[in-house]
Design an enzyme around this catalytic site. Sequence first.
Site, PDB file in Angstrom:
ATOM      1  N   ASP A  18       0.811  -1.227   0.000  1.00  0.00           N
ATOM      2  CA  ASP A  18       0.000   0.000   0.000  1.00  0.00           C
ATOM      3  C   ASP A  18       0.841   1.274   0.000  1.00  0.00           C
ATOM      4  OD1 ASP A  18      -2.246  -1.631   0.114  1.00  0.00           O
ATOM      5  OD2 ASP A  18      -2.296  -1.603   2.298  1.00  0.00           O
ATOM      6  N   GLU A  19       1.996   1.210  -0.608  1.00  0.00           N
ATOM      7  CA  GLU A  19       2.910   2.365  -0.619  1.00  0.00           C
ATOM      8  C   GLU A  19       2.484   3.422  -1.628  1.00  0.00           C
ATOM      9  OE1 GLU A  19       3.821  -0.775  -1.185  1.00  0.00           O
ATOM     10  OE2 GLU A  19       5.361  -1.416   0.237  1.00  0.00           O
ATOM     11  N   LYS A  21       1.878   2.139  -5.091  1.00  0.00           N
ATOM     12  CA  LYS A  21       2.389   1.562  -6.351  1.00  0.00           C
ATOM     13  C   LYS A  21       1.448   1.869  -7.514  1.00  0.00           C
ATOM     14  CE  LYS A  21       2.315  -2.474  -4.386  1.00  0.00           C
ATOM     15  NZ  LYS A  21       2.050  -2.128  -2.988  1.00  0.00           N
ATOM     16  N   GLY A  45      -4.673  -4.129  -3.810  1.00  0.00           N
ATOM     17  CA  GLY A  45      -5.614  -3.057  -4.133  1.00  0.00           C
ATOM     18  C   GLY A  45      -4.775  -1.857  -4.518  1.00  0.00           C
ATOM     19  N   HIS A  46      -4.727  -1.541  -5.804  1.00  0.00           N
ATOM     20  CA  HIS A  46      -3.872  -0.457  -6.298  1.00  0.00           C
ATOM     21  C   HIS A  46      -4.755   0.695  -6.764  1.00  0.00           C
ATOM     22  CE1 HIS A  46      -0.398  -3.515  -7.194  1.00  0.00           C
ATOM     23  NE2 HIS A  46      -0.762  -3.489  -5.941  1.00  0.00           N
ATOM     24  N   ARG A 145       2.266 -28.788  -6.935  1.00  0.00           N
ATOM     25  CA  ARG A 145       2.091 -29.368  -8.275  1.00  0.00           C
ATOM     26  C   ARG A 145       0.738 -30.039  -8.471  1.00  0.00           C
ATOM     27  NH1 ARG A 145       7.824 -32.202  -7.812  1.00  0.00           N
ATOM     28  NH2 ARG A 145       6.780 -32.737  -5.876  1.00  0.00           N
ATOM     29  N   GLN A 226       1.923  -6.024  -3.143  1.00  0.00           N
ATOM     30  CA  GLN A 226       2.416  -6.129  -1.766  1.00  0.00           C
ATOM     31  C   GLN A 226       3.752  -5.372  -1.622  1.00  0.00           C
ATOM     32  OE1 GLN A 226       1.276  -9.521  -3.196  1.00  0.00           O
ATOM     33  NE2 GLN A 226      -0.632  -8.525  -2.714  1.00  0.00           N
ATOM     34  N   THR A 241       2.971 -12.593   2.761  1.00  0.00           N
ATOM     35  CA  THR A 241       2.088 -13.196   1.776  1.00  0.00           C
ATOM     36  C   THR A 241       2.814 -14.420   1.212  1.00  0.00           C
ATOM     37  OG1 THR A 241       0.637 -12.770  -0.109  1.00  0.00           O
ATOM     38  CG2 THR A 241       2.836 -11.744  -0.189  1.00  0.00           C
ATOM     39  N   THR A 303      -9.653  -4.677   1.765  1.00  0.00           N
ATOM     40  CA  THR A 303     -10.507  -5.197   2.842  1.00  0.00           C
ATOM     41  C   THR A 303     -11.139  -4.088   3.684  1.00  0.00           C
ATOM     42  OG1 THR A 303      -8.593  -5.335   4.298  1.00  0.00           O
ATOM     43  CG2 THR A 303      -9.143  -7.315   3.058  1.00  0.00           C
ATOM     44  N   ARG A 305      -9.802  -2.638   6.064  1.00  0.00           N
ATOM     45  CA  ARG A 305      -9.296  -2.675   7.444  1.00  0.00           C
ATOM     46  C   ARG A 305      -8.453  -1.429   7.734  1.00  0.00           C
ATOM     47  NH1 ARG A 305      -6.117  -8.272   7.673  1.00  0.00           N
ATOM     48  NH2 ARG A 305      -5.668  -7.672   5.527  1.00  0.00           N
ATOM     49  N   PRO A 306      -8.519  -0.910   8.989  1.00  0.00           N
ATOM     50  CA  PRO A 306      -7.631   0.212   9.319  1.00  0.00           C
ATOM     51  C   PRO A 306      -6.178  -0.252   9.238  1.00  0.00           C
ATOM     52  CG  PRO A 306      -8.855  -0.540  11.260  1.00  0.00           C
ATOM     53  CD  PRO A 306      -9.384  -1.303  10.096  1.00  0.00           C
ATOM     54  N   ASP A 335       2.585  14.851   1.566  1.00  0.00           N
ATOM     55  CA  ASP A 335       1.571  15.835   1.988  1.00  0.00           C
ATOM     56  C   ASP A 335       0.852  15.435   3.283  1.00  0.00           C
ATOM     57  OD1 ASP A 335       0.660  13.802  -0.005  1.00  0.00           O
ATOM     58  OD2 ASP A 335      -1.308  14.489   0.664  1.00  0.00           O
ATOM     59  N   GLY A 417      -0.015  14.159  -3.153  1.00  0.00           N
ATOM     60  CA  GLY A 417      -1.479  14.091  -3.167  1.00  0.00           C
ATOM     61  C   GLY A 417      -1.906  12.874  -3.962  1.00  0.00           C
TER      62      GLY A 417
HETATM   63  P1  GDP Z   1      -0.729   0.377  -3.549  1.00  0.00           P
HETATM   64  O1  GDP Z   1      -1.360  -0.892  -3.080  1.00  0.00           O
HETATM   65  O2  GDP Z   1       0.736   0.411  -3.291  1.00  0.00           O
HETATM   66  O3  GDP Z   1      -1.079   0.717  -4.966  1.00  0.00           O
HETATM   67  O4  GDP Z   1      -1.346   1.532  -2.637  1.00  0.00           O
HETATM   68  P2  GDP Z   1      -2.910   1.715  -2.237  1.00  0.00           P
HETATM   69  O5  GDP Z   1      -3.641   2.203  -3.432  1.00  0.00           O
HETATM   70  O6  GDP Z   1      -3.413   0.516  -1.552  1.00  0.00           O
HETATM   71  O7  GDP Z   1      -2.798   2.822  -1.117  1.00  0.00           O
HETATM   72  C1  GDP Z   1      -2.205   4.049  -1.359  1.00  0.00           C
HETATM   73  C2  GDP Z   1      -3.223   5.141  -1.026  1.00  0.00           C
HETATM   74  O8  GDP Z   1      -2.562   6.381  -0.959  1.00  0.00           O
HETATM   75  C3  GDP Z   1      -4.294   5.327  -2.083  1.00  0.00           C
HETATM   76  O9  GDP Z   1      -5.478   5.719  -1.468  1.00  0.00           O
HETATM   77  C4  GDP Z   1      -3.751   6.452  -2.952  1.00  0.00           C
HETATM   78  O10 GDP Z   1      -4.764   7.213  -3.609  1.00  0.00           O
HETATM   79  C5  GDP Z   1      -3.050   7.279  -1.926  1.00  0.00           C
HETATM   80  N1  GDP Z   1      -1.877   8.015  -2.416  1.00  0.00           N
HETATM   81  C6  GDP Z   1      -0.912   7.616  -3.282  1.00  0.00           C
HETATM   82  N2  GDP Z   1       0.038   8.551  -3.383  1.00  0.00           N
HETATM   83  C7  GDP Z   1      -0.330   9.570  -2.575  1.00  0.00           C
HETATM   84  C8  GDP Z   1       0.251  10.825  -2.229  1.00  0.00           C
HETATM   85  O11 GDP Z   1       1.329  11.190  -2.675  1.00  0.00           O
HETATM   86  N3  GDP Z   1      -0.444  11.594  -1.325  1.00  0.00           N
HETATM   87  C9  GDP Z   1      -1.633  11.201  -0.781  1.00  0.00           C
HETATM   88  N4  GDP Z   1      -2.241  12.009   0.085  1.00  0.00           N
HETATM   89  N5  GDP Z   1      -2.194  10.027  -1.090  1.00  0.00           N
HETATM   90  C10 GDP Z   1      -1.548   9.225  -1.963  1.00  0.00           C
HETATM   91  P1  IMO Z   2      -0.993  -4.159  -2.216  1.00  0.00           P
HETATM   92  O1  IMO Z   2      -0.558  -4.748  -3.543  1.00  0.00           O
HETATM   93  C1  IMO Z   2      -0.935  -4.521   2.118  1.00  0.00           C
HETATM   94  C2  IMO Z   2      -1.010  -8.608   3.746  1.00  0.00           C
HETATM   95  C3  IMO Z   2      -2.226  -9.059   4.515  1.00  0.00           C
HETATM   96  C4  IMO Z   2      -1.587 -10.040   5.481  1.00  0.00           C
HETATM   97  C5  IMO Z   2      -0.511 -10.706   4.636  1.00  0.00           C
HETATM   98  C6  IMO Z   2      -0.925 -12.040   4.034  1.00  0.00           C
HETATM   99  O2  IMO Z   2      -2.264  -3.403  -2.302  1.00  0.00           O
HETATM  100  O3  IMO Z   2       0.135  -3.408  -1.601  1.00  0.00           O
HETATM  101  P2  IMO Z   2      -2.548 -12.697   2.032  1.00  0.00           P
HETATM  102  O4  IMO Z   2      -4.014 -12.432   1.825  1.00  0.00           O
HETATM  103  O5  IMO Z   2      -1.684 -12.156   0.951  1.00  0.00           O
HETATM  104  O6  IMO Z   2      -2.271 -14.149   2.310  1.00  0.00           O
HETATM  105  O7  IMO Z   2      -2.185 -11.922   3.405  1.00  0.00           O
HETATM  106  O8  IMO Z   2      -0.215  -9.787   3.594  1.00  0.00           O
HETATM  107  N1  IMO Z   2      -1.281  -8.090   2.374  1.00  0.00           N
HETATM  108  C7  IMO Z   2      -1.206  -6.800   2.035  1.00  0.00           C
HETATM  109  N2  IMO Z   2      -0.962  -5.703   2.787  1.00  0.00           N
HETATM  110  N3  IMO Z   2      -1.105  -4.414   0.789  1.00  0.00           N
HETATM  111  C8  IMO Z   2      -1.318  -5.493   0.023  1.00  0.00           C
HETATM  112  O9  IMO Z   2      -1.344  -5.453  -1.323  1.00  0.00           O
HETATM  113  C9  IMO Z   2      -1.429  -6.762   0.641  1.00  0.00           C
HETATM  114  N4  IMO Z   2      -1.658  -8.019   0.200  1.00  0.00           N
HETATM  115  C10 IMO Z   2      -1.553  -8.817   1.268  1.00  0.00           C
HETATM  116  O10 IMO Z   2      -2.838  -7.972   5.170  1.00  0.00           O
HETATM  117  O11 IMO Z   2      -0.929  -9.333   6.516  1.00  0.00           O
HETATM  118 MG    MG Z   3      -2.925  -1.523  -1.820  1.00  0.00          MG
END
Ligand code: GDP
Ligand code: IMO
Ligand code: MG
Length: 427
Positions: A18-19, A21, A45-46, A145, A226, A241, A303, A305-306, A335, A417
């Site tokens: 969730d960085e 990506k 979830g991207h 397998r 991930q 994972t 999901t 989740r917080p 930001d 942002g």
């Molecule tokens: P991913 O799984 O690595 O693609 O990241 P996620 O989409 O799960 O979570 C990143 C969250 O941060 C999303 O809600 C994006 O819209 C948001 N986001 C990404 N880059 C930035 C940023 O530079 N600033 C802010 N405020 N939000 C961002």
């Molecule tokens: P993106 O691509 C953040 C975490 C789960 C759990 C562990 C194992 O959006 O960054 P799994 O269902 O893969 O067997 O769960 O990995 N996890 C993630 N955490 N972002 C994700 O994907 C994740 N995909 C799995 O929360 O701790």
């Molecule tokens: Mg994500």
Amino acid sequence: MFGPQTHCVVVVGAQWGDEGKGKVVDALAERADLVVRYQGGANAGHTVDTAGGEFVLHQIPAGILHPGTRCVIGNGVVLDPETLFHEIDALTGRGVRVEGRLVVSDRAHLVLPYHKLLDTESARSRQIGTTSRGIGPAYEDKIGRRGVRVGDLRHDEIVAKLVRAGCERANAMLALSGSAKRCIAADIERGLAQIAPRILPLVGDAGKLVASVLAGGGNVLLEGAQGALLDVDHGTYPFVTSSSTTAGGAATGSGIGPTAIDAVLGVVKAYTTRVGNGPLPTEASPAEAERLRSLGGEFGATTGRPRRCGWFDAVVVRYAARVNGLSGLAVTKLDVLDSLETIPVCTHYRLDGERLDDLPDNVVSLECVQPVYELLPGWRRSTGEARRLEELPDEARRYLERLQESAGVPIRFVGVGTRREQLIAVV
Ligand code: GDP
Ligand code: IMO
Ligand code: MG
């Protein structure tokens, strides 16, 4: 990132997922001919925030939002066919053409209903805090397998044999775990027979396609899911994972050799988050974590989740740089820190009175480390309008410099942002 010498770029998460990506892939995809998802499945979830609204992609590469870019679901992915078609239909409904632009590897494994059932019913999955998308059980079948691959859908009798054996095995495991739930092979076979005519036209030799685009001088983006600390080998095992999320996985998961990769971009937040259980050394106090969570909207894109929240951990990012061979960093969500007076950055740990500059190789030690922080001054100004590094407040630039120095990797992009245009390219 792309240039005369750089045609194949990997984008990886360099923390716990969730960085951001999705946003970075979307930005780079503008110049990519092909974007390939190489591992994971619907656990991802991207998010991409466009003028047409927010898109959350689970299995389809984020490159799909650029009409001129083709997309591939690589052999390393475990594909949930139901979710795939929900995603395709949702995109089509919002005016994004997917038809003719998406190729699914015939070697990708299918996530079947019994994988999801095993994941939801397993006490072990709950301890880890999985996404319940059947990822672990599907990869277990792959490595064991006995998995069903997308290409198998061409042969009803092969599918029937594998699904019946898979169901029998799953039902035995469910009984053993005390669950009353069972799966029915005939229902799964029927479901797959319905899906096959829709999925088979998308199927192809994905590795060959990637190689041919590269051979023709095209640009290829390999989209990781991930993050490094969730990698099955290099992450905080067993709280990981079940796939190779790091750059090495990009080669095996897309069907090309490692020498084809020219650059690896690691995406990190300007702080740290984690969903699910396991060590998080720089986790903030409940009040500070709550503040970061609400400022950053830190709730899981898959999901809901917080997310657990904490401070930037340079030990983690240095480690991610090593195991991925990072050539650059994209720092997102700067930001989110705009209103903070001071911002802690963890530069190293202490364990049993000793200084640790490197990540311990086991979670028992990692649970015991004490992060050592440097307190950096905040900037207390909005950064969302900045489009060049020079437009950022001095303190924000100094903060970024410190991240770069402590991580040992040059920063190439900075996110200020959610929107597409809120990404500064560092030149
Ligand atoms: P991913 O799984 O690595 O693609 O990241 P996620 O989409 O799960 O979570 C990143 C969250 O941060 C999303 O809600 C994006 O819209 C948001 N986001 C990404 N880059 C930035 C940023 O530079 N600033 C802010 N405020 N939000 C961002
Ligand atoms: P993106 O691509 C953040 C975490 C789960 C759990 C562990 C194992 O959006 O960054 P799994 O269902 O893969 O067997 O769960 O990995 N996890 C993630 N955490 N972002 C994700 O994907 C994740 N995909 C799995 O929360 O701790
Ligand atoms: Mg994500």
